[in-house]
Write an enzyme that holds these catalytic residues in place. Structure first.
Site, PDB file in Angstrom:
ATOM      1  CB  CYS A  72      26.307  31.827  11.021  1.00 31.28           C
ATOM      2  SG  CYS A  72      26.547  33.300  10.194  1.00 31.28           S
ATOM      3  CG  HIS A 123      24.986  36.096  12.526  1.00 32.23           C
ATOM      4  ND1 HIS A 123      25.992  34.946  12.705  1.00 32.23           N
ATOM      5  CD2 HIS A 123      24.046  35.234  13.166  1.00 32.23           C
ATOM      6  CE1 HIS A 123      25.284  33.689  13.455  1.00 32.23           C
ATOM      7  NE2 HIS A 123      24.152  34.453  14.080  1.00 32.23           N
ATOM      8  CG  HIS A 135      22.449  31.455  15.480  1.00 37.56           C
ATOM      9  ND1 HIS A 135      22.497  33.065  16.244  1.00 37.56           N
ATOM     10  CD2 HIS A 135      21.059  31.605  16.666  1.00 37.56           C
ATOM     11  CE1 HIS A 135      22.687  33.388  17.285  1.00 37.56           C
ATOM     12  NE2 HIS A 135      21.375  32.592  18.060  1.00 37.56           N
TER      13      HIS A 135
END
Length: 163
Positions: A72, A123, A135
């Protein structure tokens, strides 16, 4: 003389405590504190869609930084470099310290959205407007997801504006 020392100590402590009791500046920035120069919102959204087209389906790979696998923070790093000519830190931890904090109500396309997905796990994605963010998903690779999805809504941590 010994009775005077505790009084001096009490005065010193009171003065020091008085300074520390001043409330800190608000952590939540006012809109006027945010950067003034920003790319047009619609061009950011187009750039994010272009990046999605180029990367969609690329599998998640921890530490990855290529189309054979990307994590990510690596995807955010590459997107800002390729689409906006901006260099962000490589790690989620450092990206979470970049720019200025913004609230969910202040979100604009291009803002970073961060989530706490485990005890120490974090994240990150890039907000694309209309409750969507781009993402590198651990389960589905590079994709758009929705902030109002119960999972992301429950795990939302913070948002940052980098431009």
């Amino acid at each position: 003389m010994k009775a005077i020392q505790p009084c001096l100590l009490l005065i010193a402590v009171t003065l020091i405590a008085g300074c520390s009791s001043i409330p800190p500046a608000s952590v939540e920035p006012q809109t006027s504190q945010l950067p003034i120069l920003q790319p047009a919102s619609n061009s950011i959204v187009k750039s994010l869609h272009d990046q999605h087209e180029a990367w969609k389906g690329v599998k998640y790979r921890y530490g990855g930084l290529s189309k054979s696998g990307v994590d990510c923070s690596g995807f955010v790093f590459l997107t800002f470099k390729e689409q906006f000519g901006a260099v962000l830190p490589r790690s989620t931890r450092r990206q979470a310290e970049t720019g200025l904090p913004v609230t969910l109500a202040q979100l604009r396309p291009g803002d970073l959205v961060l989530f706490k997905t485990g005890f120490k796990d974090r994240h990150i994605g890039i907000y694309a407007g209309e409750q969507r963010f781009l993402h590198a998903s651990t389960s589905r690779g590079v994709k758009f997801s929705r902030l109002d999805n119960p999972y992301w809504k429950e795990n939302f941590w913070q948002a940052r504006r980098v431009f």
